[in-house]
Design a protein around this motif. Structure first.
Motif, PDB file in Angstrom:
ATOM      1  N   ILE A 171      30.018  39.289 -18.923  1.00 40.80           N
ATOM      2  CA  ILE A 171      28.841  38.799 -19.629  1.00 40.80           C
ATOM      3  C   ILE A 171      28.025  38.023 -18.605  1.00 40.80           C
ATOM      4  O   ILE A 171      28.533  37.092 -17.977  1.00 40.80           O
ATOM      5  CB  ILE A 171      29.222  37.862 -20.799  1.00 40.80           C
ATOM      6  CG1 ILE A 171      30.139  38.591 -21.787  1.00 40.80           C
ATOM      7  CG2 ILE A 171      27.971  37.344 -21.501  1.00 40.80           C
ATOM      8  CD1 ILE A 171      30.687  37.687 -22.901  1.00 40.80           C
ATOM      9  N   GLY A 172      26.785  38.434 -18.406  1.00 40.87           N
ATOM     10  CA  GLY A 172      25.932  37.749 -17.446  1.00 40.87           C
ATOM     11  C   GLY A 172      24.794  37.059 -18.174  1.00 40.87           C
ATOM     12  O   GLY A 172      24.277  37.596 -19.152  1.00 40.87           O
TER      13      GLY A 172
ATOM     14  N   ILE B 212      20.609  38.251 -21.432  1.00 35.18           N
ATOM     15  CA  ILE B 212      22.041  38.551 -21.352  1.00 35.18           C
ATOM     16  C   ILE B 212      22.244  39.975 -20.845  1.00 35.18           C
ATOM     17  O   ILE B 212      21.519  40.892 -21.243  1.00 35.18           O
ATOM     18  CB  ILE B 212      22.690  38.375 -22.739  1.00 35.18           C
ATOM     19  CG1 ILE B 212      22.693  36.882 -23.088  1.00 35.18           C
ATOM     20  CG2 ILE B 212      24.108  38.945 -22.773  1.00 35.18           C
ATOM     21  CD1 ILE B 212      23.262  36.562 -24.427  1.00 35.18           C
ATOM     22  N   SER B 213      23.227  40.142 -19.957  1.00 38.10           N
ATOM     23  CA  SER B 213      23.621  41.498 -19.582  1.00 38.10           C
ATOM     24  C   SER B 213      25.118  41.637 -19.806  1.00 38.10           C
ATOM     25  O   SER B 213      25.861  40.652 -19.779  1.00 38.10           O
ATOM     26  CB  SER B 213      23.248  41.795 -18.125  1.00 38.10           C
ATOM     27  OG  SER B 213      23.789  40.813 -17.275  1.00 38.10           O
ATOM     28  N   LEU B 214      25.537  42.861 -20.061  1.00 34.34           N
ATOM     29  CA  LEU B 214      26.949  43.128 -20.349  1.00 34.34           C
ATOM     30  C   LEU B 214      27.487  44.209 -19.421  1.00 34.34           C
ATOM     31  O   LEU B 214      26.757  45.107 -18.999  1.00 34.34           O
ATOM     32  CB  LEU B 214      27.117  43.602 -21.801  1.00 34.34           C
ATOM     33  CG  LEU B 214      26.712  42.627 -22.914  1.00 34.34           C
ATOM     34  CD1 LEU B 214      26.965  43.281 -24.279  1.00 34.34           C
ATOM     35  CD2 LEU B 214      27.473  41.312 -22.818  1.00 34.34           C
ATOM     36  N   GLY B 215      28.789  44.100 -19.113  1.00 35.17           N
ATOM     37  CA  GLY B 215      29.458  45.201 -18.430  1.00 35.17           C
ATOM     38  C   GLY B 215      29.493  45.113 -16.921  1.00 35.17           C
ATOM     39  O   GLY B 215      29.893  46.059 -16.262  1.00 35.17           O
ATOM     40  N   GLY B 216      29.089  43.989 -16.358  1.00 39.44           N
ATOM     41  CA  GLY B 216      29.174  43.866 -14.909  1.00 39.44           C
ATOM     42  C   GLY B 216      30.604  43.599 -14.457  1.00 39.44           C
ATOM     43  O   GLY B 216      31.437  43.113 -15.222  1.00 39.44           O
ATOM     44  N   SER B 217      30.885  43.938 -13.203  1.00 43.80           N
ATOM     45  CA  SER B 217      32.188  43.630 -12.616  1.00 43.80           C
ATOM     46  C   SER B 217      32.025  43.472 -11.119  1.00 43.80           C
ATOM     47  O   SER B 217      31.268  44.208 -10.488  1.00 43.80           O
ATOM     48  CB  SER B 217      33.191  44.750 -12.898  1.00 43.80           C
ATOM     49  OG  SER B 217      34.324  44.589 -12.040  1.00 43.80           O
TER      50      SER B 217
ATOM     51  N   ALA C 148      33.606  47.776  -9.267  1.00 41.60           N
ATOM     52  CA  ALA C 148      32.334  47.038  -9.330  1.00 41.60           C
ATOM     53  C   ALA C 148      31.255  47.798 -10.082  1.00 41.60           C
ATOM     54  O   ALA C 148      31.124  49.018  -9.962  1.00 41.60           O
ATOM     55  CB  ALA C 148      31.851  46.736  -7.911  1.00 41.60           C
ATOM     56  N   SER C 149      30.514  47.064 -10.905  1.00 37.99           N
ATOM     57  CA  SER C 149      29.370  47.648 -11.595  1.00 37.99           C
ATOM     58  C   SER C 149      28.371  46.546 -11.897  1.00 37.99           C
ATOM     59  O   SER C 149      28.709  45.367 -11.913  1.00 37.99           O
ATOM     60  CB  SER C 149      29.811  48.332 -12.892  1.00 37.99           C
ATOM     61  OG  SER C 149      30.452  47.399 -13.744  1.00 37.99           O
ATOM     62  N   ILE C 150      27.137  46.949 -12.099  1.00 34.93           N
ATOM     63  CA  ILE C 150      26.057  46.016 -12.409  1.00 34.93           C
ATOM     64  C   ILE C 150      25.862  46.018 -13.916  1.00 34.93           C
ATOM     65  O   ILE C 150      25.783  47.082 -14.538  1.00 34.93           O
ATOM     66  CB  ILE C 150      24.752  46.466 -11.716  1.00 34.93           C
ATOM     67  CG1 ILE C 150      24.944  46.602 -10.199  1.00 34.93           C
ATOM     68  CG2 ILE C 150      23.597  45.530 -12.057  1.00 34.93           C
ATOM     69  CD1 ILE C 150      25.241  45.338  -9.458  1.00 34.93           C
ATOM     70  N   GLY C 151      25.794  44.852 -14.516  1.00 29.19           N
ATOM     71  CA  GLY C 151      25.647  44.746 -15.968  1.00 29.19           C
ATOM     72  C   GLY C 151      24.326  45.317 -16.462  1.00 29.19           C
ATOM     73  O   GLY C 151      23.351  45.412 -15.727  1.00 29.19           O
ATOM     74  N   LYS C 152      24.352  45.718 -17.759  1.00 29.70           N
ATOM     75  CA  LYS C 152      23.142  46.277 -18.374  1.00 29.70           C
ATOM     76  C   LYS C 152      22.503  45.219 -19.262  1.00 29.70           C
ATOM     77  O   LYS C 152      23.202  44.512 -19.997  1.00 29.70           O
ATOM     78  CB  LYS C 152      23.560  47.457 -19.266  1.00 29.70           C
ATOM     79  CG  LYS C 152      22.878  48.757 -18.914  1.00 29.70           C
ATOM     80  CD  LYS C 152      23.552  49.902 -19.639  1.00 29.70           C
ATOM     81  CE  LYS C 152      22.568  50.603 -20.539  1.00 29.70           C
ATOM     82  NZ  LYS C 152      23.148  51.828 -21.095  1.00 29.70           N
ATOM     83  N   ILE C 153      21.196  45.137 -19.232  1.00 29.05           N
ATOM     84  CA  ILE C 153      20.510  44.107 -20.027  1.00 29.05           C
ATOM     85  C   ILE C 153      20.596  44.460 -21.507  1.00 29.05           C
ATOM     86  O   ILE C 153      20.331  45.590 -21.917  1.00 29.05           O
ATOM     87  CB  ILE C 153      19.046  43.975 -19.574  1.00 29.05           C
ATOM     88  CG1 ILE C 153      19.019  43.444 -18.138  1.00 29.05           C
ATOM     89  CG2 ILE C 153      18.273  43.041 -20.501  1.00 29.05           C
ATOM     90  CD1 ILE C 153      17.668  43.496 -17.476  1.00 29.05           C
ATOM     91  N   LEU C 154      20.991  43.440 -22.292  1.00 25.26           N
ATOM     92  CA  LEU C 154      21.209  43.657 -23.722  1.00 25.26           C
ATOM     93  C   LEU C 154      19.899  43.839 -24.471  1.00 25.26           C
ATOM     94  O   LEU C 154      19.793  44.693 -25.366  1.00 25.26           O
ATOM     95  CB  LEU C 154      21.980  42.446 -24.275  1.00 25.26           C
ATOM     96  CG  LEU C 154      22.436  42.495 -25.726  1.00 25.26           C
ATOM     97  CD1 LEU C 154      23.444  43.610 -25.934  1.00 25.26           C
ATOM     98  CD2 LEU C 154      23.070  41.157 -26.116  1.00 25.26           C
ATOM     99  N   GLY C 155      18.894  43.033 -24.149  1.00 25.00           N
ATOM    100  CA  GLY C 155      17.621  43.110 -24.869  1.00 25.00           C
ATOM    101  C   GLY C 155      16.829  41.847 -24.647  1.00 25.00           C
ATOM    102  O   GLY C 155      17.057  41.148 -23.657  1.00 25.00           O
ATOM    103  N   PRO C 156      15.895  41.544 -25.553  1.00 26.60           N
ATOM    104  CA  PRO C 156      15.055  40.349 -25.380  1.00 26.60           C
ATOM    105  C   PRO C 156      15.883  39.074 -25.229  1.00 26.60           C
ATOM    106  O   PRO C 156      17.003  38.976 -25.742  1.00 26.60           O
ATOM    107  CB  PRO C 156      14.231  40.308 -26.669  1.00 26.60           C
ATOM    108  CG  PRO C 156      14.257  41.708 -27.196  1.00 26.60           C
ATOM    109  CD  PRO C 156      15.564  42.287 -26.768  1.00 26.60           C
ATOM    110  N   SER C 157      15.311  38.109 -24.529  1.00 28.05           N
ATOM    111  CA  SER C 157      16.057  36.898 -24.213  1.00 28.05           C
ATOM    112  C   SER C 157      16.040  35.877 -25.351  1.00 28.05           C
ATOM    113  O   SER C 157      15.319  36.034 -26.333  1.00 28.05           O
ATOM    114  CB  SER C 157      15.491  36.289 -22.933  1.00 28.05           C
ATOM    115  OG  SER C 157      14.094  36.126 -23.060  1.00 28.05           O
TER     116      SER C 157
END
Lengths: 168, 550
Positions: free
Chosen positions: B471-472, B486-491, B496-505
């Protein structure tokens, strides 16, 4: 006439002029009575005319490729490298390539935004003449050229890195 | 641990004298602000929102107790009595006075410390796994190679004015990557080839910031002796061809992407052919000499304290939890690796007082051969603790605030100093970390959730590594208001992976509730064995979106 600093910090004057790159369609404006540094690619383009002339040297800008002079560097009495902004570090690589890869033996001059705190890096990368920016105190050059008594790495000034010197 | 010889000492002293001279010239007006800027940055000195900030180098995270005590004294004499462990294994002081910095550097040099190249467009501190040398699954101890890189990169005359900053990380464990090497400019994974020779798999062009990328492999096997010549080739290609016209496109990742990894690798190989046999090529003797500084401490020949620990766990639940979460397996029988967490709720992650620095120094002397390691998760490791003394250690650290048994859980937050201190930040990060820590204050629930990396950055520069958090959280500025994306799925690990943006802040006060909803989705959807990341990778981002924005 520019003041030119030597690696030991001593100061001399000479009258080499840096001839800027001519605008599109214009020709090189080489002074008749002074030695001149011209853009390296133009020296190469006029090779028949310029080679062997002791009053003609060249300069590279920081984005230029010194590779174009491979095999011919020692036909030149002076090569200058321009630091358009002191924080542009490409000139250090150009210096090392000219010295270490292409075997350049004659004067390597730093021109442009040459400040005191970069002089020792230039010295280590093979520059042996420095035209300090005019507003800087040239009397401090000797100190700034010698802040460090040695370096960890090999560079143009020291072929042997510290890890090999330690072993011996 | 590495110890300076006369050459290191001499250069350290010369560096202090140089910076004193430069500071005097700057204060006298002989150096313009933009001329002094890279000089002070390369000595760790930023000018920040409230005061200058000094970033002190901790090479690959290793420190001795005498160095900790000196740091404590410096924070008292020159600052406000506390320091901050950073996400690159360094230490920061938040309130030094500019004119004191040369004296601080002189005090550091006395204990073999410095602030060289901790900022600026140069090669930064080389980082590595905090469990180096004490874990059983590593290819070789990476620290000697980090030290070799440190020496090579220190005051390198050709690479002091790169297009942008440059970070190298080394990892040696086969199963785990605690050094996040794939999001570094150069990531070196130690490997052995089929013949059993030691070398590195070389990743180039990873990074966070505005354009996060996982670094592609540009060489599968680089023999160890070729380490420095190859690095020199990579740096030369970058120095010559990296973009200098746009600060936001100047990192090496942009060059690697523009040339393609294959094209970049070809250019490096071509450059390397010219220099690979130069005297910069390492020798077995040079490596052995540095390895000689990283030998095993004087371990006692003891057995694992299995029975003792079992009975101590049985009698004390708090100790049991701490042992499960904050203590790791050591390669030596009878020893353990202990992580001291600097994440007590109410204290900014990574912050330590002068007293705590001295307490850590005392703990190191008493329990772990006088050495500690700083982690990029902003914790501190005692790497060599006898198992039969763990209970004693736990009792000692609990009142100090280092015993919170939340290592690698949701509340073991990685967090930059953010808008409370940093001039670059768009938003505060510390209060967000604290609000989330307060929301999730039930340890049993945290353990049930398992390992979750929650990483918070106050701006795009990503010092809190938000892109690689499971959770970023990223602080953004919307018309002068602080919001959080917020972004999810990073490691940051081997996968290693880059997180994906969930939506509006979201506004700051919504954050604990939003994180709760995300956690609820995980709890609803997970199978028995799944971590948060596993579940996210299986179900994707949509279920999280639906719940959070419902």
């Amino acid at each position: 006439m520019p003041n030119v600093i030597s690696p030991d910090g001593s100061i001399r004057q000479d009258n080499w002029v840096v001839v800027p790159r001519p605008a599109e369609g214009e020709s090189l404006d080489i002074p008749a009575d002074q030695p001149a540094l011209i853009p390296a690619d133009l020296w190469l383009a006029g090779y028949e005319h310029f080679t062997g002339r002791q009053e003609i040297g060249v300069w590279f800008d920081s984005h230029d490729e010194p590779e174009i002079l491979d095999g011919r560097v020692n036909e030149l009495p002076v090569i200058a490298v321009n630091f358009p902004k002191f924080s542009d570090g490409r000139g250090y690589s150009i210096g090392r390539l000219l010295r270490e890869r292409f075997g350049y033996k004659n004067e390597l001059r730093a021109i442009g935004d040459v400040l005191l705190d970069q002089l020792q890096f230039m010295k280590r990368c093979g520059f042996d003449a420095y035209v300090l920016r005019a507003d800087k105190d040239i009397n401090k050059a000797a100190r700034c050229l010698n802040f460090f008594s040695q370096g960890y790495q090999a560079a143009t000034d020291t072929e042997i890195p510290l890890f090999r010197r330690r072993a011996s | 641990m590495y110890v300076y010889d006369e050459h290191d000492r001499q250069m350290a002293a010369e560096r202090v004298a140089q910076f004193r001279d430069q500071t005097e010239r700057a204060l006298a007006g002989e150096l313009a602000e933009d001329e002094f800027l890279p000089l002070r940055l390369q000595n760790g000195l930023y000018v920040q929102r409230l005061a200058p900030m000094l970033r002190i180098c901790v090479p690959y995270g290793m420190m001795r107790s005498d160095q900790l005590r000196r740091l404590a004294r410096i924070t008292r004499d020159y600052d406000k009595g506390y320091a901050h462990f950073t996400t690159r294994q360094n230490v920061q002081l938040n309130w030094p006075a500019l004119e004191d910095v040369p004296d601080i550097l002189a005090e550091l040099a006395e204990v073999e410390m410095h602030a060289n190249q901790t900022s600026g467009n140069c090669i930064r501190n080389t980082t590595t796994d905090q469990f180096s040398g004490v874990q059983s699954d590593e290819i070789a101890d990476p620290r000697p190679y980090c030290e070799i890189i440190r020496q090579w990169s220190t005051f390198h005359p050709e690479f002091a004015f790169l297009p942008r900053k440059f970070k190298v990380a080394v990892n040696a464990s086969e199963q785990t990557d605690r050094a996040a090497i794939q999001v570094h400019d150069i990531g070196l994974q130690m490997v052995r080839n089929e013949a059993g020779d030691l070398g590195f798999r070389v990743h180039v062009g990873g990074g966070l910031g505005r354009t996060p990328m996982v670094g592609p492999v540009i060489r599968d096997f680089l023999p160890e002796l070729d380490l420095l010549t190859y690095l020199e080739a990579v740096l030369r290609v970058y120095n010559r061809y990296g973009r200098r016209d746009n600060k936001f496109k100047a990192r090496i990742k942009i060059l690697v992407k523009a040339l393609t990894p294959e094209g970049f690798a070809e250019k490096v190989e071509a450059e390397w052919q010219h220099i690979k046999e130069s005297p910069t090529r390492l020798t077995p003797e040079a490596i052995q000499r540095i390895q000689g500084y990283f030998t095993e401490p004087d371990y006692a020949a003891i057995d694992n304290a299995t029975d003792l620990l079992a009975s101590q766990r049985f009698e004390n639940r708090g100790f049991d939890q701490w042992l499960t979460h904050n203590v790791d397996t050591h390669k030596k029988a009878g020893y353990a690796i202990v992580s001291l967490t600097m994440k007590k709720t109410g204290t900014p992650p990574g912050d330590v007082s002068d007293k705590q620095l001295e307490q850590i120094a005392d703990l190191a002397d008493e329990f772990s051969f006088g050495e500690i390691r700083v982690t990029h998760q902003q914790n501190v490791v005692l790497a060599d603790v006898r198992q039969d003394r763990l209970f004693e250690l736990w009792q000692a650290i609990t009142p100090m605030g280092f015993g919170t048994a939340n290592l690698n859980t949701l509340t073991d937050v990685i967090c930059c100093p953010g808008g409370d201190y940093c001039a670059l930040a768009n938003a505060k990060s510390i209060p967000v970390a604290e609000a989330i820590q307060r929301q999730f204050d039930d340890l049993d629930y945290l353990y049930d959730l398992g390992n979750i990396d929650l990483n918070i950055s106050g701006c795009m520069n990503a010092c809190g590594h938000h892109h690689v958090g499971n959770i970023g959280v990223l602080g953004v500025d919307k018309k002068g208001q602080e919001f959080y994306q917020i972004s999810l799925g990073g490691s940051s690990h081997h996968d290693a992976s880059i997180g994906k943006i969930l939506g509006p802040s979201f506004a700051r006060d919504e954050m604990p509730k939003v994180i709760s909803k995300i956690i609820d989705v995980y709890v609803d959807k997970r199978t028995e064995e799944e971590t948060f990341l596993d579940t996210y990778r299986r179900v994707g981002i949509d279920p999280f979106k639906e719940r959070v924005y419902a």
